[in-house]
Design a protein around this motif. Structure first.
Motif, PDB file in Angstrom:
ATOM      1  N   TYR A   1       0.829  -1.202   0.000  1.00  0.00           N
ATOM      2  CA  TYR A   1       0.000   0.000   0.000  1.00  0.00           C
ATOM      3  C   TYR A   1       0.866   1.257   0.000  1.00  0.00           C
ATOM      4  O   TYR A   1       1.913   1.305   0.650  1.00  0.00           O
ATOM      5  CB  TYR A   1      -0.876   0.055   1.263  1.00  0.00           C
ATOM      6  N   SER A   2       0.405   2.270  -0.716  1.00  0.00           N
ATOM      7  CA  SER A   2       0.898   3.624  -0.486  1.00  0.00           C
ATOM      8  C   SER A   2       0.095   4.208   0.669  1.00  0.00           C
ATOM      9  O   SER A   2      -1.114   3.987   0.752  1.00  0.00           O
ATOM     10  CB  SER A   2       0.703   4.495  -1.731  1.00  0.00           C
ATOM     11  N   ILE A   3       0.759   4.915   1.564  1.00  0.00           N
ATOM     12  CA  ILE A   3       0.064   5.486   2.717  1.00  0.00           C
ATOM     13  C   ILE A   3       0.386   6.966   2.838  1.00  0.00           C
ATOM     14  O   ILE A   3       1.398   7.451   2.332  1.00  0.00           O
ATOM     15  CB  ILE A   3       0.439   4.771   4.035  1.00  0.00           C
ATOM     16  N   THR A   4      -0.480   7.692   3.519  1.00  0.00           N
ATOM     17  CA  THR A   4      -0.236   9.079   3.902  1.00  0.00           C
ATOM     18  C   THR A   4      -0.626   9.215   5.368  1.00  0.00           C
ATOM     19  O   THR A   4      -1.686   8.747   5.768  1.00  0.00           O
ATOM     20  CB  THR A   4      -1.052  10.063   3.045  1.00  0.00           C
ATOM     21  N   TYR A   5       0.245   9.828   6.151  1.00  0.00           N
ATOM     22  CA  TYR A   5      -0.018   9.990   7.582  1.00  0.00           C
ATOM     23  C   TYR A   5       0.433  11.380   8.017  1.00  0.00           C
ATOM     24  O   TYR A   5       1.123  12.084   7.269  1.00  0.00           O
ATOM     25  CB  TYR A   5       0.691   8.897   8.395  1.00  0.00           C
ATOM     26  N   LEU A   6       0.051  11.770   9.213  1.00  0.00           N
ATOM     27  CA  LEU A   6       0.388  13.107   9.720  1.00  0.00           C
ATOM     28  C   LEU A   6       1.603  13.055  10.642  1.00  0.00           C
ATOM     29  O   LEU A   6       1.704  12.184  11.510  1.00  0.00           O
ATOM     30  CB  LEU A   6      -0.795  13.703  10.479  1.00  0.00           C
ATOM     31  N   SER A   7       2.518  14.001  10.457  1.00  0.00           N
ATOM     32  CA  SER A   7       3.676  14.173  11.330  1.00  0.00           C
ATOM     33  C   SER A   7       3.909  15.662  11.491  1.00  0.00           C
ATOM     34  O   SER A   7       4.135  16.368  10.498  1.00  0.00           O
ATOM     35  CB  SER A   7       4.906  13.497  10.712  1.00  0.00           C
ATOM     36  N   ASP A   8       3.820  16.157  12.715  1.00  0.00           N
ATOM     37  CA  ASP A   8       3.947  17.601  12.969  1.00  0.00           C
ATOM     38  C   ASP A   8       2.963  18.397  12.113  1.00  0.00           C
ATOM     39  O   ASP A   8       3.271  19.504  11.657  1.00  0.00           O
ATOM     40  CB  ASP A   8       5.374  18.086  12.697  1.00  0.00           C
ATOM     41  N   GLY A   9       1.794  17.822  11.855  1.00  0.00           N
ATOM     42  CA  GLY A   9       0.772  18.496  11.062  1.00  0.00           C
ATOM     43  C   GLY A   9       0.995  18.431   9.560  1.00  0.00           C
ATOM     44  O   GLY A   9       0.190  18.980   8.793  1.00  0.00           O
ATOM     45  N   LEU A  10       2.066  17.765   9.131  1.00  0.00           N
ATOM     46  CA  LEU A  10       2.375  17.637   7.703  1.00  0.00           C
ATOM     47  C   LEU A  10       1.885  16.291   7.180  1.00  0.00           C
ATOM     48  O   LEU A  10       1.950  15.278   7.881  1.00  0.00           O
ATOM     49  CB  LEU A  10       3.888  17.731   7.480  1.00  0.00           C
ATOM     50  N   LYS A  11       1.411  16.288   5.935  1.00  0.00           N
ATOM     51  CA  LYS A  11       1.025  15.031   5.297  1.00  0.00           C
ATOM     52  C   LYS A  11       2.283  14.385   4.709  1.00  0.00           C
ATOM     53  O   LYS A  11       2.927  14.937   3.831  1.00  0.00           O
ATOM     54  CB  LYS A  11      -0.003  15.286   4.197  1.00  0.00           C
ATOM     55  N   ILE A  12       2.615  13.195   5.240  1.00  0.00           N
ATOM     56  CA  ILE A  12       3.823  12.480   4.843  1.00  0.00           C
ATOM     57  C   ILE A  12       3.434  11.195   4.114  1.00  0.00           C
ATOM     58  O   ILE A  12       2.564  10.454   4.575  1.00  0.00           O
ATOM     59  CB  ILE A  12       4.693  12.126   6.070  1.00  0.00           C
ATOM     60  N   ASN A  13       4.081  10.935   3.001  1.00  0.00           N
ATOM     61  CA  ASN A  13       3.810   9.726   2.233  1.00  0.00           C
ATOM     62  C   ASN A  13       4.763   8.601   2.621  1.00  0.00           C
ATOM     63  O   ASN A  13       5.879   8.841   3.096  1.00  0.00           O
ATOM     64  CB  ASN A  13       3.931  10.005   0.738  1.00  0.00           C
ATOM     65  N   GLY A  14       4.312   7.382   2.370  1.00  0.00           N
ATOM     66  CA  GLY A  14       5.156   6.234   2.671  1.00  0.00           C
ATOM     67  C   GLY A  14       4.585   4.969   2.069  1.00  0.00           C
ATOM     68  O   GLY A  14       3.667   5.008   1.237  1.00  0.00           O
ATOM     69  N   LEU A  15       5.132   3.841   2.483  1.00  0.00           N
ATOM     70  CA  LEU A  15       4.678   2.536   2.033  1.00  0.00           C
ATOM     71  C   LEU A  15       4.356   1.656   3.236  1.00  0.00           C
ATOM     72  O   LEU A  15       4.965   1.794   4.298  1.00  0.00           O
ATOM     73  CB  LEU A  15       5.748   1.843   1.185  1.00  0.00           C
ATOM     74  N   LEU A  16       3.412   0.752   3.046  1.00  0.00           N
ATOM     75  CA  LEU A  16       3.077  -0.259   4.046  1.00  0.00           C
ATOM     76  C   LEU A  16       2.969  -1.596   3.325  1.00  0.00           C
ATOM     77  O   LEU A  16       2.289  -1.691   2.297  1.00  0.00           O
ATOM     78  CB  LEU A  16       1.748   0.071   4.735  1.00  0.00           C
ATOM     79  N   VAL A  17       3.654  -2.600   3.832  1.00  0.00           N
ATOM     80  CA  VAL A  17       3.594  -3.941   3.254  1.00  0.00           C
ATOM     81  C   VAL A  17       3.292  -4.921   4.375  1.00  0.00           C
ATOM     82  O   VAL A  17       3.925  -4.865   5.439  1.00  0.00           O
ATOM     83  CB  VAL A  17       4.921  -4.319   2.554  1.00  0.00           C
ATOM     84  N   LYS A  18       2.320  -5.800   4.138  1.00  0.00           N
ATOM     85  CA  LYS A  18       1.927  -6.746   5.184  1.00  0.00           C
ATOM     86  C   LYS A  18       1.484  -8.065   4.569  1.00  0.00           C
ATOM     87  O   LYS A  18       1.124  -8.127   3.388  1.00  0.00           O
ATOM     88  CB  LYS A  18       0.812  -6.158   6.043  1.00  0.00           C
ATOM     89  N   PRO A  19       1.503  -9.133   5.368  1.00  0.00           N
ATOM     90  CA  PRO A  19       1.013 -10.417   4.867  1.00  0.00           C
ATOM     91  C   PRO A  19      -0.485 -10.354   4.576  1.00  0.00           C
ATOM     92  O   PRO A  19      -1.228  -9.642   5.247  1.00  0.00           O
ATOM     93  CB  PRO A  19       1.300 -11.381   6.035  1.00  0.00           C
ATOM     94  N   LYS A  20      -0.930 -11.090   3.552  1.00  0.00           N
ATOM     95  CA  LYS A  20      -2.362 -11.164   3.249  1.00  0.00           C
ATOM     96  C   LYS A  20      -3.117 -11.962   4.305  1.00  0.00           C
ATOM     97  O   LYS A  20      -4.270 -11.676   4.604  1.00  0.00           O
ATOM     98  CB  LYS A  20      -2.571 -11.811   1.879  1.00  0.00           C
ATOM     99  N   LYS A  21      -2.468 -12.972   4.843  1.00  0.00           N
ATOM    100  CA  LYS A  21      -3.134 -13.861   5.793  1.00  0.00           C
ATOM    101  C   LYS A  21      -3.467 -13.115   7.076  1.00  0.00           C
ATOM    102  O   LYS A  21      -2.646 -12.372   7.619  1.00  0.00           O
ATOM    103  CB  LYS A  21      -2.223 -15.051   6.107  1.00  0.00           C
TER     104      LYS A  21
END
Length: 281
Positions: free
Chosen positions: A22-42
């Motif tokens: 997944y591409s993700i966006t989260y907040l840090s110090d009020g800023l929108k920060i992009n990143g990646l998340l990878v996880k098992p399907k199970k």
């Protein structure tokens, strides 16, 4: 590859069917920060790894291939892996500081992981390479959630980096670090773990890996920091790979095995901390 008229993953990539990226966006110090998340399907609860990318600006920015290969190699072993692009990079808001306030984009990630139902946030490790190793070192002195850490080709002495590669100062540090000209010594020390090895927590075992033919970050940076860890009784293991380049590409399989083994020991198997008191017969 084509197998009997069917398109299938090659053997080395069949694990891609077992993970989600997944591409993700989260907040840090009020800023929108992009990143990646990878996880098992199970379905299940999995320990977590915070991965800290190297490079700066667009150089080293994470793409889907990093999610599939770099992060996916870890996720397929039963981990939720999260990674930040850092502020100012890859569409993230704010301005990158190469180890300044952008470290907050890492230290906030345990809270982000709490929003992932598969994430066991009682078991979080951290993994960083090159500049990401420097970010890992800084973050370890500011966080309490990390149980084990791995670094590779890590920057631990920015002063030495400038001597070895003067272009790092002109093209990167002076461009990205706020008020660099006025506060050079202070800012470089903040980013040089060799200067504050006594600040490291004694309950986080650190695996250090370095290629001894690395020209980008000389292997002496890890060797010298290991000596400081030794003085301060910080639990560590140092692996120097003969003829290894900056990414230790010559020993890729072994590096991947060492990373998974380290996290399995301290996150999955709850291995007790090393006894750092001088002991034995």
């Amino acid at each position: 590859e084509n197998v009997d008229g069917q398109i299938e993953w090659k053997e080395n990539f069949k694990y891609l069917d077992s993970i989600e990226i997944y591409s993700i966006t989260y907040l840090s110090d009020g800023l929108k920060i992009n990143g990646l998340l990878v996880k098992p399907k199970k379905d299940g609860k999995y320990p977590c790894i915070i991965y800290n990318r190297g490079g700066n600006s667009d150089f080293g920015a994470l793409v889907v291939a990093n999610g599939a290969i770099t992060l996916g190699q870890i996720a397929k072993e039963g981990y939720v892996v999260i990674a930040s692009q850092y502020r100012g990079n890859a569409g993230s808001e704010g301005k990158e500081e190469f180890g300044g306030n952008d470290v907050n984009d890492i230290t906030i990630l345990p809270k982000v992981l709490k929003e992932i139902k598969e994430a066991d946030t009682e078991k979080i490790g951290m993994y960083g390479w090159s500049r990401g190793g420097m970010m890992t070192y800084i973050a370890l002195t500011k966080m309490t959630e990390i149980k084990a850490a791995v670094v590779g080709g890590a920057v631990s002495d920015v002063f030495s980096s400038i001597k070895d590669r003067p272009e790092m100062e002109t093209d990167v540090l002076s461009e990205l670090i706020p008020n660099y000209a006025e506060n050079k010594e202070i800012e470089l020390e903040k980013r040089s773990a060799i200067k504050w090895a006594d600040k490291f927590p004694k309950n986080i075992p650190i695996l250090m890996m370095h290629g001894n033919s690395d020209w980008r970050v000389k292997p002496t940076q890890s060797l010298n920091l290991a000596l400081e860890f030794e003085k301060n009784r910080i639990p560590y293991r140092l692996l120097m790979f003969e003829g290894g380049d900056h990414g230790v590409s010559e020993h890729e399989k072994e590096v991947n095995e060492q990373v998974i083994n380290w996290f399995n020991r301290y996150l999955k198997n709850n291995e007790p901390l090393p006894n750092m008191k001088y002991h034995g017969r």
